[in-house]
Design a protein around this motif. Structure first.
Motif, PDB file in Angstrom:
ATOM      1  N   ALA A 132     -35.768 -28.636 -12.421  1.00 20.20           N
ATOM      2  CA  ALA A 132     -35.036 -29.471 -13.548  1.00 20.20           C
ATOM      3  C   ALA A 132     -36.007 -29.433 -14.698  1.00 20.20           C
ATOM      4  N   GLY A 133     -37.371 -29.509 -14.189  1.00 21.23           N
ATOM      5  CA  GLY A 133     -38.463 -29.409 -15.341  1.00 21.23           C
ATOM      6  C   GLY A 133     -38.433 -28.210 -15.839  1.00 21.23           C
ATOM      7  N   GLN A 134     -38.521 -27.046 -15.313  1.00 20.92           N
ATOM      8  CA  GLN A 134     -38.383 -25.772 -15.941  1.00 20.92           C
ATOM      9  C   GLN A 134     -37.245 -25.460 -16.742  1.00 20.92           C
ATOM     10  N   LEU A 135     -35.773 -26.093 -16.474  1.00 23.33           N
ATOM     11  CA  LEU A 135     -34.973 -26.059 -17.394  1.00 23.33           C
ATOM     12  C   LEU A 135     -35.263 -26.684 -18.676  1.00 23.33           C
ATOM     13  N   LEU A 136     -35.815 -27.962 -18.527  1.00 24.86           N
ATOM     14  CA  LEU A 136     -35.939 -28.502 -19.925  1.00 24.86           C
ATOM     15  C   LEU A 136     -37.067 -27.883 -20.620  1.00 24.86           C
ATOM     16  N   ARG A 137     -38.087 -27.269 -19.810  1.00 21.65           N
ATOM     17  CA  ARG A 137     -39.186 -26.701 -20.473  1.00 21.65           C
ATOM     18  C   ARG A 137     -38.777 -25.204 -21.434  1.00 21.65           C
ATOM     19  N   LEU A 138     -37.646 -24.761 -20.680  1.00 22.24           N
ATOM     20  CA  LEU A 138     -37.028 -23.442 -21.521  1.00 22.24           C
ATOM     21  C   LEU A 138     -36.051 -23.865 -22.578  1.00 22.24           C
ATOM     22  N   GLY A 139     -35.284 -25.063 -22.601  1.00 22.04           N
ATOM     23  CA  GLY A 139     -34.685 -25.773 -23.753  1.00 22.04           C
ATOM     24  C   GLY A 139     -35.439 -26.005 -24.743  1.00 22.04           C
ATOM     25  N   ALA A 140     -36.662 -26.743 -24.431  1.00 20.81           N
ATOM     26  CA  ALA A 140     -37.396 -27.272 -25.273  1.00 20.81           C
ATOM     27  C   ALA A 140     -38.283 -26.206 -26.169  1.00 20.81           C
ATOM     28  N   THR A 141     -38.740 -24.993 -25.287  1.00 18.36           N
ATOM     29  CA  THR A 141     -39.164 -23.936 -25.952  1.00 18.36           C
ATOM     30  C   THR A 141     -38.360 -23.391 -26.986  1.00 18.36           C
ATOM     31  N   LEU A 142     -37.034 -23.004 -26.666  1.00 11.28           N
ATOM     32  CA  LEU A 142     -36.112 -22.467 -27.333  1.00 11.28           C
ATOM     33  C   LEU A 142     -35.801 -23.301 -28.702  1.00 11.28           C
ATOM     34  N   SER A 143     -35.736 -24.667 -28.548  1.00 15.44           N
ATOM     35  CA  SER A 143     -35.363 -25.447 -29.850  1.00 15.44           C
ATOM     36  C   SER A 143     -36.533 -25.645 -30.643  1.00 15.44           C
ATOM     37  N   LEU A 144     -37.759 -25.821 -30.050  1.00 16.07           N
ATOM     38  CA  LEU A 144     -39.087 -25.819 -30.899  1.00 16.07           C
ATOM     39  C   LEU A 144     -39.193 -24.877 -31.835  1.00 16.07           C
ATOM     40  N   HIS A 145     -38.934 -23.422 -31.445  1.00 18.15           N
ATOM     41  CA  HIS A 145     -39.018 -22.241 -32.166  1.00 18.15           C
ATOM     42  C   HIS A 145     -37.834 -21.980 -33.002  1.00 18.15           C
ATOM     43  N   ARG A 146     -36.609 -22.547 -32.939  1.00 21.52           N
ATOM     44  CA  ARG A 146     -35.405 -22.288 -33.538  1.00 21.52           C
ATOM     45  C   ARG A 146     -35.655 -22.672 -35.070  1.00 21.52           C
ATOM     46  N   PRO A 147     -35.272 -21.900 -36.179  1.00 18.63           N
ATOM     47  CA  PRO A 147     -34.186 -20.522 -35.738  1.00 18.63           C
ATOM     48  C   PRO A 147     -34.917 -19.330 -35.801  1.00 18.63           C
ATOM     49  N   ASP A 148     -36.296 -19.416 -35.904  1.00 22.31           N
ATOM     50  CA  ASP A 148     -36.880 -17.957 -36.410  1.00 22.31           C
ATOM     51  C   ASP A 148     -37.970 -17.399 -35.152  1.00 22.31           C
ATOM     52  N   GLY A 149     -37.798 -18.232 -34.309  1.00 26.04           N
ATOM     53  CA  GLY A 149     -38.487 -17.787 -32.897  1.00 26.04           C
ATOM     54  C   GLY A 149     -38.036 -16.711 -32.290  1.00 26.04           C
ATOM     55  N   VAL A 150     -39.110 -15.827 -31.779  1.00 27.10           N
ATOM     56  CA  VAL A 150     -38.496 -14.589 -31.000  1.00 27.10           C
ATOM     57  C   VAL A 150     -37.887 -14.715 -29.907  1.00 27.10           C
TER      58      VAL A 150
END
Length: 250
Positions: A208-226
């Motif tokens: 569950a923590g890994q899923l949260l980390r994935l979501g947080a990473t994608l959200s943190l670097h939105r919209p210009d993140g690789v």
């Protein structure tokens, strides 16, 4: 009653445009507003022949009831969106049914009639079960890849993260406790029941923590993140090995 709901349904269009401005990234606002506005013309073009078929094969009461049902569905979705935004941006104690109603452009009595209380509305908004059902529907041997691909697709479909929206909401101790209970029962306990081998509960919490980390990473670097521009399959190639170890218990 059916006629009243049918008359209220067109009000969903401006409410939807307001929600679009609040929820979507700036680069998607104009195209989304154009798409929603186009439904006025499309609906009129489709509605007339459909209404003729309904009246021809049933009666005019059926037409009003069907229109009322669709209008009620639209209103419920608008209320749900307004409530989700309110609980995500303000502490639970500061959220009021009247404020949610004002954001949704409806009467507070309509919310009370549909949900009953603020607690019941909060429980509906903080429900992680639909996301958990989709995330953990994959077979055990391919669960890691299924988790990553489903998470990315849910984020695209919902225009937001299905797990982070509740976990990182503001709130008092009672609200955070309720959110933690919902998350544990609806998300963390799902893989715990599927895993074999040692320490299934610990591994489930780490998954569950890994899923949260994935979501947080994608959200943190939105919209210009690789990451946001990387194909989902490539994200899965990079992220699955860590999940695979937790799933297998190696």
């Amino acid at each position: 009653m059916s006629a009243a709901l049918q008359g209220a349904a067109p009000a969903v269009i401006p409410l939807g445009i307001s929600i679009i401005r609040d929820e979507l990234p700036a680069e998607r606002v104009l195209s989304s507003i154009a798409l929603m506005s186009s439904t006025l013309g499309i609906g009129a073009a489709i509605g007339l022949p459909v209404a003729a078929v309904v009246i021809e094969n049933f009666d005019w009461h059926t037409m009003f009831r069907a229109s009322a049902a669709l209008g009620l569905l639209d209103l419920v979705l608008v209320l749900w969106s307004a409530a989700r935004r309110a609980f995500a941006l303000r502490p639970y104690a500061e959220v009021t049914m009247r404020g949610i109603a004002a954001d949704a452009g409806v009467s507070p009595s309509l919310i009370v009639k549909r949900f009953g209380s603020k607690e019941a509305l909060f429980n509906t908004v903080a429900d992680f079960r639909p996301a958990a059902d989709a995330l953990f529907a994959g077979p055990p041997e391919a669960l890691g890849r299924h988790l990553v691909l489903t998470m990315v697709r849910l984020r695209d479909r919902l225009r937001g993260d299905p797990l982070l929206r509740g976990v990182f909401s503001l709130g008092n101790d009672d609200e955070r406790t309720l959110l933690r209970e919902h998350f544990r029962e609806q998300v963390t306990d799902r893989p715990a029941a599927l895993l074999t081998g040692p320490d299934p509960q610990v591994r489930a919490e780490l998954i569950a923590g890994q899923l949260l980390r994935l979501g947080a990473t994608l959200s943190l670097h939105r919209p210009d993140g690789v990451g946001g521009r990387t194909p989902p399959d490539r994200l899965a190639d990079l992220y699955v090995p860590g999940l695979r170890r937790l799933i297998d218990g190696d």
